[in-house]
Design an enzyme around this catalytic site. Structure first.
Site, mmCIF file in Angstrom:
data_model
loop_
_atom_site.group_PDB
_atom_site.id
_atom_site.type_symbol
_atom_site.label_atom_id
_atom_site.label_comp_id
_atom_site.label_asym_id
_atom_site.label_seq_id
_atom_site.Cartn_x
_atom_site.Cartn_y
_atom_site.Cartn_z
ATOM 1 N N GLU A 96 16.951 47.943 11.943
ATOM 2 C CA GLU A 96 16.159 49.157 12.127
ATOM 3 C C GLU A 96 15.364 49.404 10.858
ATOM 4 O OE1 GLU A 96 16.503 53.960 12.884
ATOM 5 O OE2 GLU A 96 18.132 52.668 13.563
ATOM 6 N N GLU A 146 15.497 51.188 4.557
ATOM 7 C CA GLU A 146 14.866 52.475 4.245
ATOM 8 C C GLU A 146 14.558 52.500 2.741
ATOM 9 O OE1 GLU A 146 13.215 55.882 4.011
ATOM 10 O OE2 GLU A 146 13.942 55.397 6.030
ATOM 11 N N ASP A 157 11.222 47.646 0.547
ATOM 12 C CA ASP A 157 10.077 47.417 1.414
ATOM 13 C C ASP A 157 10.423 46.461 2.552
ATOM 14 O OD1 ASP A 157 6.970 47.701 1.593
ATOM 15 O OD2 ASP A 157 7.379 45.576 1.846
ATOM 16 N N ASP A 183 5.936 56.884 9.978
ATOM 17 C CA ASP A 183 4.926 57.819 9.490
ATOM 18 C C ASP A 183 3.617 57.575 10.230
ATOM 19 O OD1 ASP A 183 3.078 59.347 8.034
ATOM 20 O OD2 ASP A 183 4.210 59.082 6.178
ATOM 21 N N LYS A 185 -4.448 61.251 9.646
ATOM 22 C CA LYS A 185 -5.859 61.280 9.260
ATOM 23 C C LYS A 185 -6.470 59.884 9.386
ATOM 24 C CE LYS A 185 -5.464 65.190 6.063
ATOM 25 N NZ LYS A 185 -5.679 65.659 4.670
ATOM 26 N N ASP A 227 5.621 59.800 18.526
ATOM 27 C CA ASP A 227 5.196 60.996 19.249
ATOM 28 C C ASP A 227 3.726 61.313 18.971
ATOM 29 O OD1 ASP A 227 6.118 61.576 16.600
ATOM 30 O OD2 ASP A 227 5.920 63.712 17.033
ATOM 31 N N LYS A 246 15.695 65.964 15.540
ATOM 32 C CA LYS A 246 15.023 67.253 15.357
ATOM 33 C C LYS A 246 13.508 67.078 15.282
ATOM 34 C CE LYS A 246 15.656 67.207 10.317
ATOM 35 N NZ LYS A 246 16.238 67.931 9.156
ATOM 36 N N PHE A 247 13.059 65.919 14.785
ATOM 37 C CA PHE A 247 11.622 65.667 14.715
ATOM 38 C C PHE A 247 11.030 65.450 16.109
ATOM 39 C CE2 PHE A 247 13.303 64.235 10.589
ATOM 40 C CZ PHE A 247 12.563 65.059 9.759
ATOM 41 N N GLU A 248 11.767 64.723 16.961
ATOM 42 C CA GLU A 248 11.287 64.530 18.318
ATOM 43 C C GLU A 248 11.309 65.849 19.085
ATOM 44 O OE1 GLU A 248 11.832 61.537 22.155
ATOM 45 O OE2 GLU A 248 13.269 61.469 20.514
#
Length: 214
Positions: A43, A68, A96, A119, A123, A155, A191-193
């Site tokens: 992951e 991560e 990385d 991420d 923009k 999302d 929580k982000f979803e």
């Protein structure tokens, strides 16, 4: 880091973690690191471990590797995994993902790769910073074993369209579904979803399987 994160780091990092920059040259010996032979799932971008810890605990048959860059996030993942009893089949790498895949993952060795909610760099001038680009997907595909699956979720609609286009253009990959994949019940809602749902943004899943090509 919090007190709990510091304790988890001090307790588990030496056995379960490593820095990508500190790895010896060549592919990682996952069988040796886990102390067993099992399919390896990577992951990329495990964040604070909210989803990852649950997936690790739910799949003891997998050798689950979380990559991560954020140290407190990895520490929180270790803390969550401890509470869920999912430590034996988890290893974590800080650094990385491109360096990891290029230098330390053998070709055709991964059972699967998951990239959940990377991420979005919304923009337009920052789109080039997005992780899911043709060169990166080609690298990931080369590390999947035949039949291995790349699973993506986002999302951000425009990023989802980019993911679909990029992955569809990779000759080593075939879309498992006709377009978007159904949202799997086993992927926890973070929580982000949930925030995306509250803001009327639809999450999209994509699953691409590695072809048996050289």
């Amino acid at each position: 880091m919090t007190v709990g994160q510091e304790r988890a780091w001090e307790t588990y990092w030496e056995k379960m973690g490593n820095d990508v920059k500190s790895l010896p040259e060549g592919p990682l010996d996952f069988d040796s690191w886990f102390g067993r032979s099992a399919p390896v799932l990577l992951e990329i971008g495990s964040g604070m471990g909210e989803t990852t810890s649950q997936l690790v605990a739910a799949a003891p048959e997998l050798n689950y590797v979380a990559a991560e860059v954020y140290k407190p996030g990895l520490a929180q993942l270790l803390l969550r995994a401890e509470h869920l009893g999912g430590l034996d089949n988890l290893r974590v790498l800080r650094g990385d993902a491109v360096d990891l895949l290029t230098d330390h993952i053998a070709p055709a060795s991964l059972h699967g790769v998951r990239i959940f909610f990377p991420d979005p760099w919304p923009k337009k001038k920052h789109h080039k910073r997005r992780l899911v680009q043709p060169e990166f997907v080609a690298l990931v595909a080369s590390r999947l074993e035949p039949g291995g699956v790349l699973h993506l979720a986002t999302d951000w609609e425009q990023y989802a369209d980019q993911m679909l286009e990029v992955c569809s253009g990779e000759r080593l990959l075939t879309n498992v579904h006709d377009g978007w994949a159904p949202r799997p019940d086993w992927r926890p809602v973070t929580k982000f979803e949930q925030r995306a749902v509250n803001e009327d943004r639809v999450s999209h899943d994509l699953m691409f399987r590695r072809n048996d090509l050289t």
